[in-house]
Design a protein around this motif. Structure first.
Motif, mmCIF file in Angstrom:
data_model
loop_
_atom_site.group_PDB
_atom_site.id
_atom_site.type_symbol
_atom_site.label_atom_id
_atom_site.label_comp_id
_atom_site.label_asym_id
_atom_site.label_seq_id
_atom_site.Cartn_x
_atom_site.Cartn_y
_atom_site.Cartn_z
ATOM 1 N N ALA A 84 0.823 -1.215 0.000
ATOM 2 C CA ALA A 84 0.000 0.000 0.000
ATOM 3 C C ALA A 84 0.853 1.259 0.000
ATOM 4 C CB ALA A 84 -0.924 0.006 1.210
ATOM 5 N N ALA A 85 2.039 1.177 0.575
ATOM 6 C CA ALA A 85 2.900 2.355 0.682
ATOM 7 C C ALA A 85 4.327 1.988 0.281
ATOM 8 C CB ALA A 85 2.860 2.903 2.108
ATOM 9 N N PRO A 86 4.547 1.684 -0.982
ATOM 10 C CA PRO A 86 5.879 1.253 -1.416
ATOM 11 C C PRO A 86 6.922 2.341 -1.210
ATOM 12 C CG PRO A 86 4.460 1.740 -3.298
ATOM 13 C CD PRO A 86 3.581 1.756 -2.094
ATOM 14 N N GLY A 87 8.045 1.923 -0.661
ATOM 15 C CA GLY A 87 9.157 2.850 -0.465
ATOM 16 C C GLY A 87 9.093 3.683 0.787
ATOM 17 N N ARG A 88 7.991 3.614 1.531
ATOM 18 C CA ARG A 88 7.889 4.401 2.759
ATOM 19 C C ARG A 88 8.614 3.679 3.884
ATOM 20 N NH1 ARG A 88 5.623 6.363 -1.057
ATOM 21 N NH2 ARG A 88 3.994 7.958 -1.008
ATOM 22 N N PRO A 89 9.453 4.374 4.636
ATOM 23 C CA PRO A 89 10.087 3.727 5.783
ATOM 24 C C PRO A 89 9.052 3.358 6.834
ATOM 25 C CG PRO A 89 10.491 6.091 5.824
ATOM 26 C CD PRO A 89 9.833 5.796 4.514
ATOM 27 N N CYS A 90 9.179 2.170 7.415
ATOM 28 C CA CYS A 90 8.215 1.691 8.395
ATOM 29 C C CYS A 90 8.968 1.266 9.648
ATOM 30 C CB CYS A 90 7.420 0.519 7.824
ATOM 31 S SG CYS A 90 6.061 -0.027 8.896
ATOM 32 N N TYR A 91 8.582 1.810 10.782
ATOM 33 C CA TYR A 91 9.272 1.577 12.052
ATOM 34 C C TYR A 91 8.337 0.879 13.040
ATOM 35 C CZ TYR A 91 12.422 5.215 10.279
ATOM 36 O OH TYR A 91 13.288 5.961 9.520
ATOM 37 N N VAL A 92 8.851 -0.128 13.723
ATOM 38 C CA VAL A 92 8.074 -0.803 14.761
ATOM 39 C C VAL A 92 8.352 -0.068 16.081
ATOM 40 C CG1 VAL A 92 7.555 -2.982 15.909
ATOM 41 C CG2 VAL A 92 8.289 -2.977 13.517
ATOM 42 N N THR A 93 7.501 0.877 16.379
ATOM 43 C CA THR A 93 7.679 1.691 17.585
ATOM 44 C C THR A 93 6.940 1.113 18.780
ATOM 45 O OG1 THR A 93 5.722 3.019 17.064
ATOM 46 C CG2 THR A 93 7.848 3.796 16.209
ATOM 47 N N GLY A 94 5.926 0.268 18.526
ATOM 48 C CA GLY A 94 5.016 -0.113 19.591
ATOM 49 C C GLY A 94 3.911 0.919 19.730
ATOM 50 N N THR A 95 3.064 0.709 20.713
ATOM 51 C CA THR A 95 1.939 1.596 20.975
ATOM 52 C C THR A 95 2.273 2.568 22.100
ATOM 53 O OG1 THR A 95 0.335 -0.086 20.316
ATOM 54 C CG2 THR A 95 -0.476 1.686 21.730
ATOM 55 N N PRO A 96 2.168 3.864 21.872
ATOM 56 C CA PRO A 96 2.422 4.828 22.956
ATOM 57 C C PRO A 96 1.494 4.577 24.138
ATOM 58 C CG PRO A 96 2.421 5.953 20.842
ATOM 59 C CD PRO A 96 1.939 4.547 20.574
ATOM 60 N N ILE A 97 2.073 4.515 25.331
ATOM 61 C CA ILE A 97 1.310 4.251 26.550
ATOM 62 C C ILE A 97 1.711 5.251 27.622
ATOM 63 C CG2 ILE A 97 1.011 1.789 26.087
ATOM 64 C CD1 ILE A 97 3.378 1.249 27.967
ATOM 65 N N ARG A 98 0.978 5.211 28.742
ATOM 66 C CA ARG A 98 1.328 6.076 29.868
ATOM 67 C C ARG A 98 2.691 5.675 30.415
ATOM 68 N NH1 ARG A 98 -3.921 4.569 32.775
ATOM 69 N NH2 ARG A 98 -4.205 3.046 31.128
ATOM 70 N N ASP A 99 3.331 6.565 31.130
ATOM 71 C CA ASP A 99 4.680 6.337 31.660
ATOM 72 C C ASP A 99 4.621 5.329 32.800
ATOM 73 O OD1 ASP A 99 7.268 6.414 32.549
ATOM 74 O OD2 ASP A 99 7.277 8.547 33.076
ATOM 75 N N ILE A 100 5.111 4.114 32.544
ATOM 76 C CA ILE A 100 5.055 3.081 33.576
ATOM 77 C C ILE A 100 6.145 3.260 34.624
ATOM 78 C CG2 ILE A 100 4.019 1.436 31.968
ATOM 79 C CD1 ILE A 100 6.777 0.028 31.902
ATOM 80 N N GLY A 101 7.051 4.187 34.384
ATOM 81 C CA GLY A 101 8.116 4.421 35.359
ATOM 82 C C GLY A 101 7.690 5.295 36.522
ATOM 83 N N THR A 102 6.442 5.764 36.520
ATOM 84 C CA THR A 102 5.990 6.665 37.578
ATOM 85 C C THR A 102 5.526 5.934 38.827
ATOM 86 O OG1 THR A 102 3.736 6.707 36.656
ATOM 87 C CG2 THR A 102 5.286 8.398 35.880
ATOM 88 N N ILE A 103 5.420 4.592 38.767
ATOM 89 C CA ILE A 103 4.982 3.847 39.943
ATOM 90 C C ILE A 103 5.613 2.465 39.923
ATOM 91 C CG2 ILE A 103 2.919 2.904 38.818
ATOM 92 C CD1 ILE A 103 1.458 3.318 41.529
#
Length: 333
Positions: free
Chosen positions: A103-122
């Motif tokens: 669907a998007a030939p030539g576009r760079p694709c990065y596996v970033t994961g899903t943005p979530i809340r900061d788990i380091g706060t607790i």
């Protein structure tokens, strides 16, 4: 603009044509262009979808860079239809990059994961204090999200006497199921009542509930899976069946990695829930699943996605895949 719309339409699924009506685009694309000219954004971040089409087409004409993120293993038709209008793609699963390659030939694709809340706060100790759970208790967290929570509530209600004999149950019931859950708690023995914690919703306390848990039973939304993996929690996942197969595909990625066990929605009942909770009686299996979940975690997903957006805004080359991976895993780039 109408010619650009026609070229875009030819690359999409047939049933997208109705939504991407050239006449509608002839109105909406100029409107989007006027907004972009007025606001002058340095970059655009989008999760795709039909509503994004006029903005993305206008951005392409105005040479405004676009970063698109998708959180499902199987990208929907709308994402596939608009992916080629993005300069870079960010996804939660490696399989999504392969699915979007055509669907998007030539576009760079990065596996970033899903943005979530900061788990380091607790941490776990603070979380258990906040949720009033003793350090030695084994905690089962059950929540069905906003979709079809009644099946979860029914299974919990019937399984509850057996569950609270062995574990503390934190149960997110939804507003409609809360009164019944409170009534069910009153029917338990005194020790059992202390081990059952129903909540209509968990907002600020949701991170604490996750951090305090030993195991999660829930749906397979992208954010749920991302938080569970980031915290290294074994999961019994019950995919919502009416989501075009997205949740089942999402769940399969955890199951294949050994981080989760899958129960089909129609098979999820009290007996299935009690059997699933037996994982807490098997420390070795629990440890294996916990390690597998943690190996999939990308607690720095938000930082990784932000790095792509900032690079686009500065008209700089996008970071290399290894650097994005380090950010996503929560390590310095």
């Amino acid at each position: 603009m109408r010619r650009l719309a026609t070229r875009s339409l030819r690359t999409t699924d047939m049933d997208v044509h109705v939504v991407l009506d050239p006449l509608r685009l002839a109105v909406s694309v100029p409107q989007a262009s006027a907004i972009l000219v007025r606001e002058r954004p340095a970059a655009i971040f989008t999760t795709g979808g039909y509503v994004a089409v006029p903005v993305l087409m206008a951005a392409a004409a105005l040479r405004i860079p676009v970063v698109m993120w998708d959180g499902n293993v199987i990208p929907g038709r709308a994402v596939r239809a608009t992916a080629r209008l993005a300069d870079a793609l960010a996804v939660s699963f490696d399989a999504t990059c392969h699915a979007l390659a055509a669907a998007a030939p030539g576009r760079p694709c990065y596996v970033t994961g899903t943005p979530i809340r900061d788990i380091g706060t607790i941490d776990r100790e603070a979380a258990r204090t906040r949720m009033d759970v003793a350090p030695v208790e084994r905690v089962l967290l059950i929540f069905g999200g906003s979709q079809a929570v009644r099946r979860f509530n029914a299974a919990v209600a019937q399984a509850l006497p057996r569950l609270v004999e062995r574990v503390t149950v934190i149960h997110v019931t939804g507003e409609d199921g809360y009164a019944a859950a409170l009534a069910g708690r009153e029917g338990l023995s005194e020790p059992g009542r202390g081990r059952y914690r129903p909540y209509p919703f968990l907002r600020e306390e949701m991170l604490a509930a996750l951090a305090a848990a030993d195991m999660v039973v829930g749906r397979a939304g992208s954010s749920t899976l991302a938080e569970v993996c980031a915290l290294g929690l074994p999961m019994v996942v019950v995919p919502y069946p009416h989501a075009a197969g997205h949740q089942r595909a999402n769940a399969a990625s955890l199951v294949e990695a050994g981080a989760a066990r899958l129960i089909e929605d129609e098979a999820f009942d009290a007996d299935a829930l009690v059997e699933a909770a037996r994982l807490l009686d098997d420390p070795a299996a629990h440890a294996r699943m916990s390690a597998a979940a943690r190996s999939l975690g990308r607690p720095g997903a938000a930082d990784a996605v932000a790095a792509l957006v900032l690079a686009a805004a500065a008209r700089q080359p996008f970071p290399d895949a290894a650097g994005i991976e380090r950010r996503a895993r929560g390590r310095a780039a």
